[in-house]
Design a protein around this motif. Sequence first.
Motif, PDB file in Angstrom:
ATOM      1  N   CYS A 168       5.170  -1.302 -10.063  1.00 37.27           N
ATOM      2  CA  CYS A 168       4.493  -0.220  -9.341  1.00 37.27           C
ATOM      3  C   CYS A 168       4.760   1.112 -10.033  1.00 37.27           C
ATOM      4  CB  CYS A 168       4.965  -0.160  -7.892  1.00 37.27           C
ATOM      5  SG  CYS A 168       6.690   0.325  -7.664  1.00 37.27           S
ATOM      6  N   PHE A 175      10.134  -3.726  -5.519  1.00 41.01           N
ATOM      7  CA  PHE A 175       9.111  -2.940  -6.191  1.00 41.01           C
ATOM      8  C   PHE A 175       9.792  -2.154  -7.308  1.00 41.01           C
ATOM      9  CE2 PHE A 175       7.527  -3.699  -1.931  1.00 41.01           C
ATOM     10  CZ  PHE A 175       6.244  -4.145  -2.194  1.00 41.01           C
ATOM     11  N   GLU A 215      -1.369   1.233  -4.129  1.00 40.93           N
ATOM     12  CA  GLU A 215      -1.469   1.244  -5.584  1.00 40.93           C
ATOM     13  C   GLU A 215      -2.519   0.259  -6.097  1.00 40.93           C
ATOM     14  OE1 GLU A 215       1.999   1.237  -7.940  1.00 40.93           O
ATOM     15  OE2 GLU A 215       2.890   2.970  -6.925  1.00 40.93           O
ATOM     16  N   ASN A 269      -2.830  -3.015  -5.399  1.00 41.14           N
ATOM     17  CA  ASN A 269      -2.455  -4.425  -5.493  1.00 41.14           C
ATOM     18  C   ASN A 269      -3.092  -5.209  -4.350  1.00 41.14           C
ATOM     19  OD1 ASN A 269      -0.445  -4.248  -7.737  1.00 41.14           O
ATOM     20  ND2 ASN A 269       0.573  -2.892  -6.285  1.00 41.14           N
ATOM     21  N   MET A 298       5.768   2.692  -2.154  1.00 39.66           N
ATOM     22  CA  MET A 298       5.560   1.283  -1.844  1.00 39.66           C
ATOM     23  C   MET A 298       6.501   0.815  -0.746  1.00 39.66           C
ATOM     24  SD  MET A 298       3.030   0.175  -3.661  1.00 39.66           S
ATOM     25  CE  MET A 298       3.066  -1.499  -4.264  1.00 39.66           C
TER      26      MET A 298
END
Length: 245
Positions: free
Chosen positions: A139, A179, A235, A237, A145
């Motif tokens: 990340c 992360f 982000e 994902n 996150m």
Amino acid sequence: MATRLVQINMKARDDSALGGFWAAALGWGISSEAPGVTNLEPEGFAYPDPAAVCIDVVVSTEPKAGKNRVHVDLATTSAAHRTELETRLRDLGATPADVGQGDVGWTVMADPEGNEFCVLDPRPLYQDTGPIAAVVVDCVDPRAMARFWGAATDWTVHEVTDHDAVLRSAKGVGPYLRFVRSPEAKTGWNRVHLDVRPYPGDDPETETARLVTLGATVVDLGAAVVPWTVLADPEGNEFCLLTPG
């Protein structure tokens, strides 16, 4: 309301062959819920249970391109166990991998379809996780996150720094979710992604709206009709919100 991280979804050219590799690597049972899908979970496991994050291997014609943004770290309990595990993984078809890690205290390998994973040195933190020590996500901002995933799931945030963030099930069992800051930008769909599941009785539409409020976005699948909802975290994902259960 909250979701639970229940499994990772891994795309494969040959789901049966790759599923066989990971079943042997982890010592897990193997089954198939449908053609093109191979399901892996510990023997005697009562799904879903935070004691393990299961793996669904799903057939895909899309080729792997670049380093995966999601991978697993495998736990070892001693130097001898690490040596035995790495030897067994090579015998199963794993190969050494260079992702620019340099001189580190763990071994980076790739499964038979090139998916990267790490065999860790023995660490007290991971002595009770089972064979998967952590599910790791690259990340840009670990702090952001941690805020999103800590609110999106019932997992507890254990540590947050500028370099990484660590979460684990609120029950204190199973693997960790990490992360890790990475300079590499996300490109294309993640070949490996997270799947989360609401609790029984929760409303999927309400849960989707809650996740969007937290910063997720709903991914447009076009004309595809599936019983789950595909979203992306802040982000980008992708992750799947499965049906409650």
